[in-house]
Design a protein around this motif. Structure first.
Motif, PDB file in Angstrom:
ATOM      1  N   TYR A 164      16.315 -16.894 -13.842  1.00  0.00           N
ATOM      2  CA  TYR A 164      16.957 -15.908 -12.972  1.00  0.00           C
ATOM      3  C   TYR A 164      17.188 -14.589 -13.715  1.00  0.00           C
ATOM      4  N   SER A 165      16.302 -14.268 -14.632  1.00  0.00           N
ATOM      5  CA  SER A 165      16.490 -13.101 -15.495  1.00  0.00           C
ATOM      6  C   SER A 165      16.601 -11.795 -14.710  1.00  0.00           C
ATOM      7  N   ARG A 166      15.835 -11.622 -13.658  1.00  0.00           N
ATOM      8  CA  ARG A 166      15.888 -10.367 -12.899  1.00  0.00           C
ATOM      9  C   ARG A 166      17.226 -10.205 -12.198  1.00  0.00           C
ATOM     10  N   ARG A 167      17.699 -11.268 -11.593  1.00  0.00           N
ATOM     11  CA  ARG A 167      18.982 -11.215 -10.904  1.00  0.00           C
ATOM     12  C   ARG A 167      20.110 -10.948 -11.891  1.00  0.00           C
ATOM     13  N   ILE A 168      20.046 -11.605 -13.036  1.00  0.00           N
ATOM     14  CA  ILE A 168      21.104 -11.454 -14.034  1.00  0.00           C
ATOM     15  C   ILE A 168      21.087 -10.053 -14.638  1.00  0.00           C
ATOM     16  N   CYS A 191      26.790 -12.908 -15.258  1.00  0.00           N
ATOM     17  CA  CYS A 191      25.735 -13.943 -15.294  1.00  0.00           C
ATOM     18  C   CYS A 191      26.008 -15.041 -14.262  1.00  0.00           C
ATOM     19  N   PHE A 192      27.265 -15.456 -14.194  1.00  0.00           N
ATOM     20  CA  PHE A 192      27.633 -16.553 -13.297  1.00  0.00           C
ATOM     21  C   PHE A 192      27.355 -16.194 -11.842  1.00  0.00           C
ATOM     22  N   HIS A 193      27.773 -15.029 -11.409  1.00  0.00           N
ATOM     23  CA  HIS A 193      27.651 -14.653 -10.009  1.00  0.00           C
ATOM     24  C   HIS A 193      26.232 -14.226  -9.631  1.00  0.00           C
ATOM     25  N   ALA A 194      25.391 -13.962 -10.639  1.00  0.00           N
ATOM     26  CA  ALA A 194      23.994 -13.650 -10.351  1.00  0.00           C
ATOM     27  C   ALA A 194      23.160 -14.912 -10.197  1.00  0.00           C
ATOM     28  N   THR A 195      23.699 -16.043 -10.655  1.00  0.00           N
ATOM     29  CA  THR A 195      22.984 -17.311 -10.573  1.00  0.00           C
ATOM     30  C   THR A 195      23.220 -17.945  -9.211  1.00  0.00           C
ATOM     31  N   PRO A 196      22.164 -18.429  -8.541  1.00  0.00           N
ATOM     32  CA  PRO A 196      22.344 -19.073  -7.233  1.00  0.00           C
ATOM     33  C   PRO A 196      23.366 -20.197  -7.297  1.00  0.00           C
ATOM     34  N   LYS A 197      24.122 -20.373  -6.242  1.00  0.00           N
ATOM     35  CA  LYS A 197      25.203 -21.363  -6.236  1.00  0.00           C
ATOM     36  C   LYS A 197      24.722 -22.759  -6.605  1.00  0.00           C
ATOM     37  N   GLN A 198      23.527 -23.133  -6.115  1.00  0.00           N
ATOM     38  CA  GLN A 198      23.044 -24.481  -6.380  1.00  0.00           C
ATOM     39  C   GLN A 198      22.689 -24.706  -7.849  1.00  0.00           C
ATOM     40  N   ALA A 199      22.571 -23.617  -8.631  1.00  0.00           N
ATOM     41  CA  ALA A 199      22.200 -23.735 -10.042  1.00  0.00           C
ATOM     42  C   ALA A 199      23.379 -23.489 -10.983  1.00  0.00           C
ATOM     43  N   ARG A 200      24.574 -23.301 -10.435  1.00  0.00           N
ATOM     44  CA  ARG A 200      25.723 -22.973 -11.276  1.00  0.00           C
ATOM     45  C   ARG A 200      26.376 -24.185 -11.924  1.00  0.00           C
ATOM     46  N   ALA A 204      23.730 -26.670 -18.173  1.00  0.00           N
ATOM     47  CA  ALA A 204      24.343 -25.688 -19.073  1.00  0.00           C
ATOM     48  C   ALA A 204      24.984 -24.577 -18.257  1.00  0.00           C
ATOM     49  N   HIS A 205      25.981 -23.955 -18.821  1.00  0.00           N
ATOM     50  CA  HIS A 205      26.649 -22.842 -18.144  1.00  0.00           C
ATOM     51  C   HIS A 205      25.622 -21.756 -17.820  1.00  0.00           C
ATOM     52  N   PRO A 206      25.727 -21.105 -16.669  1.00  0.00           N
ATOM     53  CA  PRO A 206      24.753 -20.082 -16.276  1.00  0.00           C
ATOM     54  C   PRO A 206      24.596 -18.919 -17.256  1.00  0.00           C
ATOM     55  N   ALA A 207      25.579 -18.713 -18.123  1.00  0.00           N
ATOM     56  CA  ALA A 207      25.485 -17.605 -19.075  1.00  0.00           C
ATOM     57  C   ALA A 207      24.842 -18.001 -20.401  1.00  0.00           C
TER      58      ALA A 207
END
Length: 331
Positions: A164-168, A191-200, A204-207
């Motif tokens: 999700y590099s572009r979103r982050i 980083c957390f809020h840029a990651t889709p909910k299903q992948a949070r 590993a932590h989204p960040a």
């Protein structure tokens, strides 16, 4: 001793396997390219004779302070404040043109992560810094001032394998432009809020990957690895060992390719019956597949979970010529 506390807090990754891979001669000259808090160095010193020597390098001033305390206690040990790119220079300055073993433990140490002021961890609020050497270079906060969204996305993808590099990247720079990116907690939130909910959740932590990628970028770690590992191989004597521990697939691939370029340097077409390009192997794999930590080690030290160790050995020119198909004479 004065450094016992920080040493005890940091468990060296793949400690026994790393020492077994490097150590071949109690009278040898060895290099620990990432002293950290001295875990691997102390294990090597325990095996050396009074004639053996160990040089450590590190770019972290706190690690240098720890190493200087050790040097005062043990005359066989010395430490230099330097990064990987200065390895060859440091060895030449000491007159160590051929060494017995060189080891690298890449990444960040537990004391660095645990110190919130260093800015390495998303679990502790601190400044946007991430410099291994806090006395030089630019902190993350300054580097983010001059990077484009596309460049940042590429950095996060290449150095963090973040899907999700572009979103982050967009989220980080939006937060910066809005004045909402002032600490590691702010970066973690972006980083957390840029990651889709299903992948949070559930892994590993989204960040995690983004913080890793930004640390590698701030410290120019990939370029440092290229220069340092090549210098290490050039300074090994025949039979000398290289051992490198990495924590990121991109780092591991880089290490693999650097060694492989010396193991199989020939550029001749596959159909050629023998090498005619003049490229002679200078290294050989001691174990082609990377060494991984045991389940028992991971249980004791979770940080070791993603570690990989590559091991190779310097070969003589005569052996290289033989492998390349040269029986004698000049090339």
């Amino acid at each position: 001793m004065g450094g016992d506390k920080s040493y005890a807090e940091h468990i060296p990754v793949l400690r026994d396997a790393f020492i077994d891979a490097l150590f071949t001669d109690p009278d040898g000259y060895y290099v620990d390219c990432t002293f950290g808090r001295g875990g691997h160095s102390r294990e090597l010193l325990a095996k050396l004779s009074e004639n053996g020597r160990l040089l450590a390098i590190d770019r972290d001033p706190e690690a240098i302070a720890e190493g200087e305390r050790l040097a005062e206690e043990d005359g066989r040990f010395s430490i230099v404040h330097a990064d990987f790119a200065r390895l060859g220079e440091a060895l030449d300055e000491k007159g160590w043109h051929q060494v017995t073993g060189v080891g690298f433990d890449l990444g960040v140490s537990s004391p660095q992560v645990d110190n919130a002021e260093r800015g390495f961890s998303f679990q502790k609020n601190g400044p946007l810094d991430m410099r291994m050497d806090s006395s030089s270079g630019q902190p993350l906060s300054q580097m983010l001032e001059r990077v484009s969204e596309r460049e940042l996305a590429d950095i996060i993808y290449r150095f963090g394998d973040e899907r999700y590099s572009r979103r982050i990247a967009k989220s980080i720079l939006n937060a910066k432009h809005e004045g909402k990116l002032n600490s590691t907690s702010d970066l973690e939130n972006a980083c957390f809020h840029a990651t889709p909910k299903q992948a949070r959740h559930g892994g590993a932590h989204p960040a995690t990957r983004t913080f890793q990628a930004l640390r590698i970028w701030v410290n120019e770690e990939m370029d440092q690895i290229d220069v340092g590992v090549n210098a290490a191989m050039e300074h090994l004597k025949p039979g000398g060992r290289l051992a490198v521990i990495s924590f990121h697939s991109g780092e591991d691939r880089r290490i693999r390719d650097l060694i492989e370029a010396q193991v199989h340097p020939c550029k001749c077409p596959p159909q050629m019956p023998m090498c005619v390009c003049g490229k002679i192997p200078s290294m050989r794999w001691l174990q082609k597949k990377p060494v991984r930590p045991s389940d028992a080690e991971v249980a004791i030290n979770p940080r070791s979970r993603s570690s990989l160790m590559r091991i190779a050995e310097r070969i003589s020119e005569a052996e290289g010529r033989k492998l390349a198909g040269y029986s004698g004479g000049s090339l």
